[in-house]
Enzyme design. Structure first.
Site, PDB file in Angstrom:
ATOM      1  N   GLY A   1       0.827  -1.206   0.000  1.00 47.69           N
ATOM      2  CA  GLY A   1       0.000   0.000   0.000  1.00 47.69           C
ATOM      3  C   GLY A   1       0.859   1.252   0.000  1.00 47.69           C
ATOM      4  O   GLY A   1       1.598   1.497   0.959  1.00 47.69           O
TER       5      GLY A   1
ATOM      6  N   GLY B   1      -5.270   0.713   4.134  1.00 46.86           N
ATOM      7  CA  GLY B   1      -6.463   1.471   4.509  1.00 46.86           C
ATOM      8  C   GLY B   1      -6.948   1.090   5.897  1.00 46.86           C
ATOM      9  O   GLY B   1      -6.398   0.213   6.561  1.00 46.86           O
TER      10      GLY B   1
ATOM     11  N   HIS C   1       9.547  38.641   4.351  1.00 49.05           N
ATOM     12  CA  HIS C   1      10.700  38.200   3.563  1.00 49.05           C
ATOM     13  C   HIS C   1      11.906  38.057   4.473  1.00 49.05           C
ATOM     14  O   HIS C   1      12.123  38.931   5.312  1.00 49.05           O
ATOM     15  CB  HIS C   1      10.997  39.220   2.466  1.00 49.05           C
ATOM     16  CG  HIS C   1      12.249  38.901   1.709  1.00 49.05           C
ATOM     17  ND1 HIS C   1      12.292  37.910   0.754  1.00 49.05           N
ATOM     18  CD2 HIS C   1      13.507  39.418   1.792  1.00 49.05           C
ATOM     19  CE1 HIS C   1      13.517  37.841   0.259  1.00 49.05           C
ATOM     20  NE2 HIS C   1      14.271  38.744   0.873  1.00 49.05           N
TER      21      HIS C   1
HETATM   22  P1  NAD Z   1      -4.701   4.843   2.331  1.00 48.58           P
HETATM   23  O1  NAD Z   1      -6.093   4.720   1.894  1.00 48.58           O
HETATM   24  O2  NAD Z   1      -4.098   6.185   2.449  1.00 48.58           O
HETATM   25  O3  NAD Z   1      -3.755   4.024   1.338  1.00 48.58           O
HETATM   26  C1  NAD Z   1      -3.923   2.659   1.122  1.00 48.58           C
HETATM   27  C2  NAD Z   1      -3.226   2.305  -0.180  1.00 48.58           C
HETATM   28  O4  NAD Z   1      -3.194   0.896  -0.285  1.00 48.58           O
HETATM   29  C3  NAD Z   1      -3.962   2.824  -1.406  1.00 48.58           C
HETATM   30  O5  NAD Z   1      -3.053   3.455  -2.265  1.00 48.58           O
HETATM   31  C4  NAD Z   1      -4.568   1.571  -2.013  1.00 48.58           C
HETATM   32  O6  NAD Z   1      -4.686   1.646  -3.413  1.00 48.58           O
HETATM   33  C5  NAD Z   1      -3.566   0.531  -1.594  1.00 48.58           C
HETATM   34  N1  NAD Z   1      -4.083  -0.824  -1.520  1.00 48.58           N
HETATM   35  C6  NAD Z   1      -5.304  -1.241  -1.089  1.00 48.58           C
HETATM   36  N2  NAD Z   1      -5.379  -2.598  -1.125  1.00 48.58           N
HETATM   37  C7  NAD Z   1      -4.175  -3.030  -1.592  1.00 48.58           C
HETATM   38  C8  NAD Z   1      -3.629  -4.318  -1.838  1.00 48.58           C
HETATM   39  N3  NAD Z   1      -4.324  -5.428  -1.579  1.00 48.58           N
HETATM   40  N4  NAD Z   1      -2.365  -4.396  -2.300  1.00 48.58           N
HETATM   41  C9  NAD Z   1      -1.647  -3.273  -2.529  1.00 48.58           C
HETATM   42  N5  NAD Z   1      -2.111  -2.032  -2.319  1.00 48.58           N
HETATM   43  C10 NAD Z   1      -3.369  -1.914  -1.848  1.00 48.58           C
HETATM   44  O7  NAD Z   1      -4.618   4.033   3.697  1.00 48.58           O
HETATM   45  P2  NAD Z   1      -3.486   3.964   4.806  1.00 48.58           P
HETATM   46  O8  NAD Z   1      -2.182   4.409   4.272  1.00 48.58           O
HETATM   47  O9  NAD Z   1      -3.612   2.634   5.420  1.00 48.58           O
HETATM   48  O10 NAD Z   1      -3.981   5.047   5.835  1.00 48.58           O
HETATM   49  C11 NAD Z   1      -5.310   4.983   6.351  1.00 48.58           C
HETATM   50  C12 NAD Z   1      -5.813   6.348   6.661  1.00 48.58           C
HETATM   51  O11 NAD Z   1      -5.225   6.853   7.861  1.00 48.58           O
HETATM   52  C13 NAD Z   1      -5.459   7.398   5.617  1.00 48.58           C
HETATM   53  O12 NAD Z   1      -6.336   7.380   4.530  1.00 48.58           O
HETATM   54  C14 NAD Z   1      -5.604   8.659   6.391  1.00 48.58           C
HETATM   55  O13 NAD Z   1      -6.971   9.003   6.409  1.00 48.58           O
HETATM   56  C15 NAD Z   1      -5.148   8.251   7.775  1.00 48.58           C
HETATM   57  N6  NAD Z   1      -3.757   8.698   7.975  1.00 48.58           N
HETATM   58  C16 NAD Z   1      -3.479  10.023   7.848  1.00 48.58           C
HETATM   59  C17 NAD Z   1      -2.189  10.464   7.996  1.00 48.58           C
HETATM   60  C18 NAD Z   1      -1.893  11.915   7.838  1.00 48.58           C
HETATM   61  O14 NAD Z   1      -2.824  12.709   7.899  1.00 48.58           O
HETATM   62  N7  NAD Z   1      -0.639  12.318   7.641  1.00 48.58           N
HETATM   63  C19 NAD Z   1      -1.154   9.564   8.264  1.00 48.58           C
HETATM   64  C20 NAD Z   1      -1.476   8.231   8.370  1.00 48.58           C
HETATM   65  C21 NAD Z   1      -2.788   7.808   8.227  1.00 48.58           C
END
Ligand code: NAD
Ligand code: FAD
Length: 475
Positions: free
Chosen positions: A189, A279, A452
């Site tokens: 991911g 996710g 600046h």
């Molecule tokens: P995400 O939704 O950001 O990313 C998940 C990624 O995994 C996506 O690109 C998706 O296409 C991919 N994916 C899904 N199934 C897959 C598979 N079987 N094989 C390969 N790739 C696959 O989810 P996340 O990174 O787990 O984070 C979850 C949520 O937590 C984020 O959406 C965000 O809302 C929150 N978060 C926010 C921050 C921040 O604000 N800086 C930091 C960490 C987490």
């Protein structure tokens, strides 16, 4: 025992604890039920964000960034050093100290505000009653209230192809706890968590391969920002393989072998540790008694209207467990707004103005819609962008990379989105959130004096560039 409250909040993450504090400030007798424990098994308020999310990840991102700079960038400033190494135990100890300080701080705030803090699992039994269950599922108390706020947050999604074993294959919580730097790290991911935690361990020396199912990189971000990010992450050593689907993991002599298909070709990669970051899903299992009357959708999200009211009038829900981005500040704003509504006041959350930040290096931040989303919606837009390399401050900092891109409505000039990648954009974006909240035009920002030399001059110049009158670049 039946304790009566004005408000019961289930969950003490950024959605729940903020709602509880605001309710108490407004004079409502409030209880907050939470079941999170720290690694010692003690109750620990603050939810995912403070315990195993935003805060520990930012602590490790900062430590690893300092180390990376020492190894790769300090010499540019003429700073010489020998024999530097990362003491991972000390880094983790620092992180735990920060988490303990902040979670303890929420307990203090609860006490100071007269909030009753109840440790256990809360289950909504009816429109006014909540049972508290202990770890064995026994009911230890029943509380009642006029209004109830559900804020149970979210948990990581698991994939059958790579089950979590908490040692070799871990979720984000496990990835925050590595006691040594894995030599080779697989991340499944390339979303926010994969990029942030992949960066932490990559900066400390791991060879990192990220397997992403989609063919497009970071599709939630503006396409120009995503392209620049991919280029820079690849240069840092993150091996991002798009269009990759993992079919199974196999345990080898020293780690695990990931089997995956990319462009219909079967491949394998051997790594020491794997982080699953595909996710998160709402933590609503067991939250609602069968006849509670609160509706959840097919993915487990509590259904709410724009005011966070559920299908039962006096039951509200906020944060990761309801629609919208899973971000701490979004949940907190909803929590505050619900408290105000319960107390009979008016409240406002502008879901068009929720900032996003990805704390990689360079940082990525945005507010509003992307150029593609706007074009798909048939909007005519003007854009202006400005590179940090053309600002004196970024050059003085040796961080002259990335850009700010501003998008405004072509006829009214109202700001519709601002997208940035570069140094400290997590801070710069907030100026643009305020501008959008006040329905500013790009001209408003262009006519605002920016000090600046600062990085914020890139925001000013991007605003000028919308009207093709940036000063420090050719238009
Ligand atoms: P995400 O939704 O950001 O990313 C998940 C990624 O995994 C996506 O690109 C998706 O296409 C991919 N994916 C899904 N199934 C897959 C598979 N079987 N094989 C390969 N790739 C696959 O989810 P996340 O990174 O787990 O984070 C979850 C949520 O937590 C984020 O959406 C965000 O809302 C929150 N978060 C926010 C921050 C921040 O604000 N800086 C930091 C960490 C987490
Ligand atoms: P949570 O924080 O998940 O809190 C819910 C609480 O309720 C938990 O303590 C849970 O144990 C408890 N609970 C659940 N069900 C019950 C029940 N039935 N009874 C009692 N208690 C219950 N967001 C950002 O904005 N910025 C970031 O930098 C950021 N970084 C992140 C990094 C990581 C590694 C992760 C995993 C997430 C990150 N997030 C970030 C997302 C952020 O953590 C969430 O959006 C936020 O915590 C959601 O808040 P919440 O109050 O809805 O739920």
């Amino acid at each position: 025992m039946l304790d009566n409250y004005d408000v019961i909040v289930i969950g003490a993450g950024p959605g729940g604890y903020v709602a509880a504090i605001r309710c108490a400030q407004l004079g409502l007798k409030t209880a907050c039920i939470d079941n999170q424990v720290n690694p010692q098994g003690e109750p620990s308020l603050g939810g995912t964000c403070l315990n195993v999310g935003c805060i520990p990840s930012k602590a490790l991102l900062d430590s690893s960034e300092q180390f990376y700079r020492l190894m790769h960038q300090f010499s540019l400033h003429g700073i010489r050093y020998e024999n530097a190494f990362m003491d991972v135990d000390a880094m983790q100890e620092r992180k735990r100290g920060i988490v303990n300080g902040l979670t303890g701080g929420i307990s203090q705030l609860f006490k100071a505000n007269g909030i009753t803090s109840v440790h256990g699992f809360g289950r909504l039994m009816s429109r006014n009653a909540v049972n508290v269950l202990d770890r064995s599922g026994q009911v230890t108390a029943t509380l009642s209230a006029r209004d109830i706020i559900l804020a149970p947050g979210s948990v990581p999604v698991e994939i059958p192809a790579a089950p979590i074993d908490r040692e070799f294959v871990v979720d984000s919580t496990g990835a925050l706890e590595f006691s040594r730097v894995p030599r080779r790290l697989g991340v499944i991911g390339a979303g926010v968590i994969g990029l942030e935690l992949g960066s932490v361990w990559n900066r400390l020396g791991s060879e990192v391969v990220i397997l992403e199912a989609l063919d497009e990189f970071l599709s939630i971000a503006d396409h120009e920002v995503a392209r620049e990010a991919k280029r820079r992450f690849t240069r840092q050593g993150l091996d991002i393989q798009l269009g990759s689907r993992v079919s199974k993991v196999e345990y080898g002599a020293e780690g695990v072998i990931l089997h995956y298909a990319r462009k219909d070709v079967s491949r394998t990669v051997e790594v020491d540790r794997v982080i699953i970051a595909v996710g998160r899903r709402p933590a609503t299992e067991g939250l609602l008694a069968a006849d509670s009357g609160v509706m959840v959708d097919g993915s487990g999200f509590v259904e709410v209207d724009e005011n966070c009211r559920t299908s039962i009038r006096n039951v509200w829900a906020v944060g990761d467990a309801v629609r919208g981005p899973m971000l701490a500040h979004k949940g907190s704003e909803e929590g505050m707004a619900v408290a105000e509504r319960i107390a009979g006041g008016k409240a406002h959350v502008d879901f068009n103005c929720v900032p996003w930040v990805i704390y990689t290096s360079p940082e990525i931040a945005w507010v509003g819609r992307t150029e593609r989303q706007l074009k798909e919606a048939g909007r005519e837009v003007s854009t202006g962008s400005f590179p940090f390399a053309a600002t004196g401050r970024a050059r003085a900092m040796e961080e002259a990379y990335g850009f700010v891109k501003m998008i405004a409505d072509k006829s009214t000039d109202r700001l519709l989105g601002v997208h940035m990648i570069g140094p400290h954009v997590s801070e710069l974006v907030n100026e643009c959130v305020l501008a959008m909240e006040f329905q500013a035009s790009s001209e408003d920002l262009a006519r605002t004096i920016h000090a600046h030399p600062t990085l914020s001059e890139a925001v000013h110049e991007a605003a000028l560039a919308v009207d093709k009158r940036a000063i420090h670049r050719a238009n």
